[in-house]
Design an enzyme around this catalytic site. Structure first.
Site, mmCIF file in Angstrom:
data_model
loop_
_atom_site.group_PDB
_atom_site.id
_atom_site.type_symbol
_atom_site.label_atom_id
_atom_site.label_comp_id
_atom_site.label_asym_id
_atom_site.label_seq_id
_atom_site.Cartn_x
_atom_site.Cartn_y
_atom_site.Cartn_z
ATOM 1 N N HIS A 162 -35.630 -146.880 -114.325
ATOM 2 C CA HIS A 162 -34.281 -146.483 -113.899
ATOM 3 C C HIS A 162 -33.755 -147.321 -112.744
ATOM 4 C CE1 HIS A 162 -35.168 -142.280 -115.790
ATOM 5 N NE2 HIS A 162 -34.919 -143.220 -116.690
ATOM 6 N N CYS A 172 -24.112 -157.269 -108.969
ATOM 7 C CA CYS A 172 -22.691 -157.631 -108.978
ATOM 8 C C CYS A 172 -22.043 -157.108 -110.262
ATOM 9 C CB CYS A 172 -22.537 -159.164 -108.904
ATOM 10 S SG CYS A 172 -20.815 -159.685 -109.066
ATOM 11 N N ASP A 225 -37.645 -145.266 -105.918
ATOM 12 C CA ASP A 225 -37.907 -145.326 -104.470
ATOM 13 C C ASP A 225 -38.827 -146.477 -104.052
ATOM 14 O OD1 ASP A 225 -39.967 -142.343 -104.947
ATOM 15 O OD2 ASP A 225 -40.529 -144.453 -105.156
ATOM 16 N N TYR A 275 -25.977 -143.034 -102.307
ATOM 17 C CA TYR A 275 -27.133 -143.940 -102.406
ATOM 18 C C TYR A 275 -27.567 -144.432 -101.033
ATOM 19 C CZ TYR A 275 -27.284 -143.627 -107.394
ATOM 20 O OH TYR A 275 -27.435 -143.124 -108.652
ATOM 21 N N CYS A 304 -18.762 -163.315 -104.652
ATOM 22 C CA CYS A 304 -17.703 -163.742 -105.611
ATOM 23 C C CYS A 304 -16.457 -162.874 -105.467
ATOM 24 C CB CYS A 304 -18.243 -163.667 -107.052
ATOM 25 S SG CYS A 304 -18.307 -161.997 -107.727
ATOM 26 N N ARG A 310 -29.668 -141.784 -99.685
ATOM 27 C CA ARG A 310 -30.998 -141.777 -100.330
ATOM 28 C C ARG A 310 -31.843 -142.946 -99.835
ATOM 29 N NH1 ARG A 310 -30.168 -141.195 -106.509
ATOM 30 N NH2 ARG A 310 -32.449 -141.311 -106.496
ATOM 31 N N GLY A 333 -45.802 -135.765 -112.415
ATOM 32 C CA GLY A 333 -44.614 -135.491 -111.600
ATOM 33 C C GLY A 333 -43.297 -135.657 -112.294
ATOM 34 N N THR A 334 -43.253 -135.374 -113.615
ATOM 35 C CA THR A 334 -41.952 -135.462 -114.280
ATOM 36 C C THR A 334 -41.662 -134.193 -115.068
ATOM 37 O OG1 THR A 334 -40.530 -136.754 -115.772
ATOM 38 C CG2 THR A 334 -42.875 -136.674 -116.328
ATOM 39 N N SER A 335 -40.371 -133.804 -115.044
ATOM 40 C CA SER A 335 -39.950 -132.607 -115.782
ATOM 41 C C SER A 335 -39.805 -132.920 -117.264
ATOM 42 C CB SER A 335 -38.611 -132.110 -115.226
ATOM 43 O OG SER A 335 -37.633 -133.144 -115.350
HETATM 44 C C1 BV8 Z 1 -29.599 -143.569 -122.384
HETATM 45 C C2 BV8 Z 1 -30.716 -142.495 -111.991
HETATM 46 C C3 BV8 Z 1 -28.586 -144.540 -124.267
HETATM 47 C C4 BV8 Z 1 -29.900 -141.805 -111.050
HETATM 48 C C5 BV8 Z 1 -31.540 -141.198 -113.726
HETATM 49 C C6 BV8 Z 1 -29.271 -134.807 -124.999
HETATM 50 C C7 BV8 Z 1 -30.625 -134.724 -125.306
HETATM 51 C C8 BV8 Z 1 -31.507 -135.731 -124.947
HETATM 52 C C9 BV8 Z 1 -31.053 -136.873 -124.275
HETATM 53 C C10 BV8 Z 1 -29.714 -136.935 -123.971
HETATM 54 C C11 BV8 Z 1 -28.824 -135.923 -124.314
HETATM 55 N N1 BV8 Z 1 -27.612 -136.271 -123.858
HETATM 56 C C12 BV8 Z 1 -27.697 -137.480 -123.251
HETATM 57 C C13 BV8 Z 1 -28.977 -137.893 -123.328
HETATM 58 C C14 BV8 Z 1 -29.529 -139.145 -122.795
HETATM 59 C C15 BV8 Z 1 -29.724 -139.037 -121.293
HETATM 60 C C16 BV8 Z 1 -30.636 -137.891 -120.941
HETATM 61 O O1 BV8 Z 1 -31.825 -137.951 -121.152
HETATM 62 N N2 BV8 Z 1 -30.035 -136.809 -120.421
HETATM 63 C C17 BV8 Z 1 -30.819 -135.639 -120.093
HETATM 64 C C18 BV8 Z 1 -30.444 -135.148 -118.698
HETATM 65 C C19 BV8 Z 1 -30.558 -134.597 -121.152
HETATM 66 N N3 BV8 Z 1 -30.355 -140.276 -120.924
HETATM 67 C C20 BV8 Z 1 -29.605 -141.302 -120.539
HETATM 68 O O2 BV8 Z 1 -28.408 -141.257 -120.384
HETATM 69 C C21 BV8 Z 1 -30.356 -142.607 -120.351
HETATM 70 N N4 BV8 Z 1 -29.688 -143.630 -121.069
HETATM 71 O O3 BV8 Z 1 -30.108 -142.718 -123.069
HETATM 72 O O4 BV8 Z 1 -28.834 -144.574 -122.876
HETATM 73 C C22 BV8 Z 1 -27.695 -145.682 -124.541
HETATM 74 C C23 BV8 Z 1 -28.169 -146.693 -125.376
HETATM 75 C C24 BV8 Z 1 -27.326 -147.738 -125.678
HETATM 76 C C25 BV8 Z 1 -26.039 -147.815 -125.125
HETATM 77 C C26 BV8 Z 1 -25.597 -146.811 -124.251
HETATM 78 C C27 BV8 Z 1 -26.425 -145.739 -123.957
HETATM 79 C C28 BV8 Z 1 -30.362 -142.981 -118.899
HETATM 80 C C29 BV8 Z 1 -31.293 -142.075 -118.167
HETATM 81 C C30 BV8 Z 1 -31.403 -142.513 -116.715
HETATM 82 C C31 BV8 Z 1 -30.601 -141.563 -115.906
HETATM 83 N N5 BV8 Z 1 -30.800 -141.899 -114.516
HETATM 84 N N6 BV8 Z 1 -31.617 -141.508 -112.480
HETATM 85 C C32 BV8 Z 1 -30.585 -141.894 -109.741
HETATM 86 O O5 BV8 Z 1 -31.833 -141.840 -109.683
HETATM 87 O O6 BV8 Z 1 -29.843 -142.002 -108.785
HETATM 88 S S1 BV8 Z 1 -32.469 -139.915 -114.286
HETATM 89 C C33 BV8 Z 1 -33.141 -139.023 -113.004
HETATM 90 O O7 BV8 Z 1 -33.978 -138.030 -113.647
HETATM 91 C C34 BV8 Z 1 -34.101 -139.779 -112.098
HETATM 92 O O8 BV8 Z 1 -34.201 -141.150 -112.373
HETATM 93 C C35 BV8 Z 1 -35.437 -139.118 -112.379
HETATM 94 O O9 BV8 Z 1 -36.458 -140.015 -112.302
HETATM 95 C C36 BV8 Z 1 -35.225 -138.656 -113.762
HETATM 96 C C37 BV8 Z 1 -36.203 -137.696 -114.340
HETATM 97 O O10 BV8 Z 1 -36.403 -136.654 -113.427
HETATM 98 P P1 BV8 Z 1 -37.917 -136.444 -112.906
HETATM 99 O O11 BV8 Z 1 -38.398 -137.748 -112.357
HETATM 100 O O12 BV8 Z 1 -38.714 -135.836 -113.988
HETATM 101 O O13 BV8 Z 1 -37.695 -135.482 -111.703
HETATM 102 P P2 BV8 Z 1 -37.388 -133.910 -111.768
HETATM 103 O O14 BV8 Z 1 -36.901 -133.499 -110.426
HETATM 104 O O15 BV8 Z 1 -36.560 -133.606 -112.982
HETATM 105 O O16 BV8 Z 1 -38.823 -133.254 -112.022
HETATM 106 C C38 BV8 Z 1 -39.820 -133.320 -111.010
HETATM 107 C C39 BV8 Z 1 -41.098 -132.812 -111.636
HETATM 108 O O17 BV8 Z 1 -42.142 -132.969 -110.687
HETATM 109 C C40 BV8 Z 1 -41.061 -131.342 -112.013
HETATM 110 O O18 BV8 Z 1 -41.676 -131.165 -113.276
HETATM 111 C C41 BV8 Z 1 -41.905 -130.673 -110.919
HETATM 112 O O19 BV8 Z 1 -42.617 -129.547 -111.434
HETATM 113 C C42 BV8 Z 1 -42.870 -131.776 -110.584
HETATM 114 N N7 BV8 Z 1 -43.392 -131.744 -109.225
HETATM 115 C C43 BV8 Z 1 -42.800 -131.285 -108.092
HETATM 116 N N8 BV8 Z 1 -43.642 -131.492 -107.046
HETATM 117 C C44 BV8 Z 1 -44.737 -132.115 -107.541
HETATM 118 C C45 BV8 Z 1 -44.588 -132.273 -108.918
HETATM 119 N N9 BV8 Z 1 -45.521 -132.854 -109.697
HETATM 120 C C46 BV8 Z 1 -46.640 -133.285 -109.091
HETATM 121 N N10 BV8 Z 1 -46.868 -133.173 -107.762
HETATM 122 C C47 BV8 Z 1 -45.943 -132.588 -106.966
HETATM 123 N N11 BV8 Z 1 -46.179 -132.470 -105.647
#
Ligand code: BV8
Length: 243
Positions: free
Chosen positions: A118, A126, A103, A66, A147, A69, A184-186
């Site tokens: 997120h 803390c 960011d 982090y 603390c 980053r 901009g999200t996958s």
């Molecule tokens: C929760 C923090 C419940 C880290 C992040 C199975 C199926 C479905 C869901 C799940 C599953 N198993 C588990 C889950 C849930 C899980 C999840 O979704 N997993 C996925 C991977 C399958 N979700 C969770 O765990 C969430 N919590 O569900 O809790 C719960 C409820 C009660 C009690 C307990 C639990 C928590 C999710 C948060 C995870 N943290 N980040 C960090 O950032 O350090 S997620 C991480 O991915 C980032 O935050 C990021 O924002 C996020 C999504 O990615 P994107 O932003 O879309 O980025 P990516 O690179 O993937 O894509 C970029 C896109 O941009 C592409 O499409 C590309 O084509 C495009 N692009 C590129 N250049 C450009 C562009 N577009 C436009 N212009 C450009 N120039």
């Protein structure tokens, strides 16, 4: 009608707009995406770093990632896509920008109503008291609270729930939206990826801005293929022309 013109016409008619952004919106600022060819996850598997278990096992390693980053993002600035979304907010009566990005670039570009699903890279929490503060990591890792307990990044990790009020507000905005603009999200991370579906199921027109198709393309009425830093300014200029 050209899809961008049709999308601009829908935005110009809209009273309520919800925007969902992902890492792609910050790509042109130089912030690496997560799953792209040079994505953050390329060097590390998510399980290694963005989970409570990883932090429990090796808090210093997670903090090093982090801190790196934070250094990368500190050297970046908002791009024209961020500024276009801040300009769009001034044109729409009811507007909310929901972001998966940590960011802080939307606020730096002037966006006011920003829901950070997120968390934020420049905040720490803390692990005992839950208090959140602005924080830039230094040499002493892992850092500690006054603390005595360890501080953690104020980031939502996989398997952790999102802040309830934040995600509830995002879904209410989606439910009331005339247009949902997705940029901009996958679309692979839930519950963020459910916001455009929720908007579409409540009659919103979905606009997707992305160079590629994604799992969200199916619910998009308008798919604008291109980089957000180029497409969003053109889109907002068209909206302004129609206002
Ligand atoms: C929760 C923090 C419940 C880290 C992040 C199975 C199926 C479905 C869901 C799940 C599953 N198993 C588990 C889950 C849930 C899980 C999840 O979704 N997993 C996925 C991977 C399958 N979700 C969770 O765990 C969430 N919590 O569900 O809790 C719960 C409820 C009660 C009690 C307990 C639990 C928590 C999710 C948060 C995870 N943290 N980040 C960090 O950032 O350090 S997620 C991480 O991915 C980032 O935050 C990021 O924002 C996020 C999504 O990615 P994107 O932003 O879309 O980025 P990516 O690179 O993937 O894509 C970029 C896109 O941009 C592409 O499409 C590309 O084509 C495009 N692009 C590129 N250049 C450009 C562009 N577009 C436009 N212009 C450009 N120039």
């Amino acid at each position: 009608m050209d899809p961008l013109d049709a999308a601009a016409a829908a935005l110009a008619r809209a009273r309520s707009v919800v925007v969902l952004t992902g890492a792609g919106v910050s790509a042109e600022s130089g912030v690496p995406t997560f799953r792209g060819p040079d994505g953050l996850w390329k060097n590390h598997r998510p399980e290694e770093l963005a989970t409570p278990q990883a932090f429990q096992q090796d808090p210093a390693l997670v903090w090093e990632w982090y801190r790196w980053r934070q250094q990368v993002v500190s050297g970046c600035g908002p791009n024209p896509g961020h500024y276009a979304l801040a300009a769009l907010e001034e044109l729409i009566e009811h507007f909310a920008l929901v972001t998966q990005n940590v960011d802080g670039l939307h606020r730096r570009a002037g966006s006011r109503t920003v829901l950070e699903l997120h968390g934020n890279l420049f905040q720490a929490r803390c692990t005992r008291e839950g208090t959140v503060r602005d924080f830039t990591a230094g040499d002493a890792l892992p850092p500690h609270c006054e603390c005595g307990a360890m501080l953690r990044p104020h980031i939502v990790w996989f398997g952790e729930p999102l802040d309830r009020l934040t995600i509830e507000e995002a879904f209410v905005c989606a439910q009331n939206a005339d247009v949902c603009l997705v940029a901009g999200t996958s679309g692979v991370v839930a519950p963020a990826s459910m916001i455009p579906m929720h908007a579409a199921s409540h009659r919103a027109a979905v606009i997707e801005v992305n160079p590629h198709d994604t799992p969200l393309t199916g619910v998009a009425r308008y798919a604008l293929r291109g980089n957000s830093g180029e497409v969003l300014p053109r889109l907002v200029d068209e909206v302004r022309r129609r206002r």
